[in-house]
Scaffold this motif. Structure first.
Motif, PDB file in Angstrom:
ATOM      1  N   ILE A 107      45.915  20.274 -97.475  1.00  0.00           N
ATOM      2  CA  ILE A 107      46.361  19.534 -98.516  1.00  0.00           C
ATOM      3  C   ILE A 107      47.870  19.488 -98.442  1.00  0.00           C
ATOM      4  O   ILE A 107      48.500  20.215 -98.458  1.00  0.00           O
ATOM      5  CB  ILE A 107      46.170  19.905 -99.990  1.00  0.00           C
ATOM      6  CG1 ILE A 107      44.585  20.008-100.291  1.00  0.00           C
ATOM      7  CG2 ILE A 107      46.988  19.176-101.036  1.00  0.00           C
ATOM      8  CD1 ILE A 107      44.251  20.724-101.371  1.00  0.00           C
ATOM      9  N   GLU A 109      51.739  16.900 -99.482  1.00  0.00           N
ATOM     10  CA  GLU A 109      52.096  15.889-100.368  1.00  0.00           C
ATOM     11  C   GLU A 109      52.207  14.733 -99.542  1.00  0.00           C
ATOM     12  O   GLU A 109      51.830  13.683-100.342  1.00  0.00           O
ATOM     13  CB  GLU A 109      53.698  16.218-100.713  1.00  0.00           C
ATOM     14  CG  GLU A 109      53.850  17.495-101.592  1.00  0.00           C
ATOM     15  CD  GLU A 109      53.054  17.365-102.738  1.00  0.00           C
ATOM     16  OE1 GLU A 109      53.201  16.192-103.295  1.00  0.00           O
ATOM     17  OE2 GLU A 109      52.446  18.114-103.308  1.00  0.00           O
ATOM     18  N   LYS A 112      48.284  13.567 -99.893  1.00  0.00           N
ATOM     19  CA  LYS A 112      48.214  13.192-101.412  1.00  0.00           C
ATOM     20  C   LYS A 112      48.477  11.925-101.648  1.00  0.00           C
ATOM     21  O   LYS A 112      47.837  11.264-102.736  1.00  0.00           O
ATOM     22  CB  LYS A 112      48.759  14.423-102.190  1.00  0.00           C
ATOM     23  CG  LYS A 112      48.094  15.516-102.163  1.00  0.00           C
ATOM     24  CD  LYS A 112      48.915  16.795-102.915  1.00  0.00           C
ATOM     25  CE  LYS A 112      48.853  16.523-104.168  1.00  0.00           C
ATOM     26  NZ  LYS A 112      49.659  17.687-105.169  1.00  0.00           N
ATOM     27  N   SER A 116      42.866  10.541-102.135  1.00  0.00           N
ATOM     28  CA  SER A 116      42.600  11.498-103.463  1.00  0.00           C
ATOM     29  C   SER A 116      42.000  12.611-103.025  1.00  0.00           C
ATOM     30  O   SER A 116      40.765  12.763-102.756  1.00  0.00           O
ATOM     31  CB  SER A 116      41.631  10.567-104.203  1.00  0.00           C
ATOM     32  OG  SER A 116      41.473  11.126-105.681  1.00  0.00           O
ATOM     33  N   PHE A 117      42.766  13.783-103.475  1.00  0.00           N
ATOM     34  CA  PHE A 117      42.253  15.236-103.132  1.00  0.00           C
ATOM     35  C   PHE A 117      41.721  16.059-104.072  1.00  0.00           C
ATOM     36  O   PHE A 117      41.921  15.866-105.242  1.00  0.00           O
ATOM     37  CB  PHE A 117      43.379  15.991-102.571  1.00  0.00           C
ATOM     38  CG  PHE A 117      43.758  15.878-100.910  1.00  0.00           C
ATOM     39  CD1 PHE A 117      43.029  16.930-100.181  1.00  0.00           C
ATOM     40  CD2 PHE A 117      44.680  15.126-100.354  1.00  0.00           C
ATOM     41  CE1 PHE A 117      43.100  16.826 -98.872  1.00  0.00           C
ATOM     42  CE2 PHE A 117      44.891  15.264 -99.189  1.00  0.00           C
ATOM     43  CZ  PHE A 117      44.155  16.002 -98.156  1.00  0.00           C
TER      44      PHE A 117
END
Length: 267
Positions: A107, A109, A112, A116-117
């Motif tokens: 994950i 930025e 993201k 859609s995490f």
């Protein structure tokens, strides 16, 4: 001229109609759509042990595979592991070839903003792996050395996000996968490999190769599952099932199978 105008108007009308239908389909219930298709397809790098890789029988197995299979079972659909080009993983997702990216997917930025995490389900770090006889015991010792890493991976991002470390290097060599990078390290093609700690430690344990993981990480991170930005409902449904697997002990059992202990961090 009149025929051309009429044809143009007809084409535009058809485009509008079919475009609306497509948009309506995309805006529908992705969970119901997946169940109607009857198969849950995850995209993965099939050379990423122990999360997803091919065993001696050429079957795709791993920690993430076991988690995803159980999720598919509880969704009431079949499971399919789809190997993809990791460097083009986001494109594979957006074109609809896969339902999600699930394979030690860090994950960040930047990711993201495009995907859609889920919340994290496993912690990780980007670390430097070196040969035992290299004389390298810190990140600073890589000055003037060659480092290898998987193209398009979070290892690449970790190096780029550490400009002082990157500036010391003589060269950064890109590989298709971590296994190839480690093989190159073994024969002295590179002096170190930046990769996921989970994968590095598992590989060293399994292969018994004379490698060492430098204790100082380049970055600490967490794994999540990436879905299309337009499908948060599917993301939430999958993570809800992971929470159920945490509560009933299934997630812990899968973790113990692959790591010898429960290291899952499902919220």
């Amino acid at each position: 001229m009149k025929k051309i105008v009429c044809a143009t108007i007809l084409a535009a009308s058809l485009l509008a109609v079919f475009g609306c239908k497509k948009q309506k389909s995309q805006g529908g219930d992705p969970v119901a759509a997946l169940k109607a298709r009857g198969v849950f397809v995850i995209g993965l790098d099939d050379s990423f042990p122990p999360l997803g890789y091919r065993d001696d029988d050429n079957q795709i197995v791993g920690y993430d595979i076991d988690l995803a299979k159980e999720v598919a079972l509880r969704l009431g659909v079949e499971f399919k592991a789809q190997p993809i080009d990791w460097d083009a993983k986001e494109m594979e997702l957006e074109t609809g070839k896969i339902d999600c990216i699930w394979n030690g997917f860090t994950i960040t930025e930047e990711r993201k903003s495009a995907l859609s995490f889920t919340e994290p389900y496993l912690n990780n770090a980007q670390v430097l792996v070196v040969r035992n006889d290299s004389g390298i015991s810190s990140l600073e010792d890589m000055a003037g050395k060659k480092v290898g890493l998987q193209r398009g991976s979070s290892a690449q991002e970790a190096v780029e996000d550490n400009p002082e470390f990157a500036a010391r290097l003589a060269e950064t060599v890109m590989f298709r996968d971590n296994i190839t990078a480690l093989n190159d390290l073994d024969i002295g093609g590179v002096d170190g490999v930046v990769m996921d700690s989970v994968v590095a430690n598992y590989s060293i344990t399994q292969t018994k190769k004379p490698f060492t993981v430098i204790s100082q990480p380049l970055s600490n991170e967490a794994y999540g599952i990436g879905f299309r930005k337009s499908e948060p409902a599917l993301r939430d449904e999958v993570y809800k099932i992971l929470r159920e697997m945490r509560d009933d002990g299934t997630a812990a059992a899968i973790s113990i199978k692959w790591f010898g202990k429960d290291i899952s961090v499902i919220e």
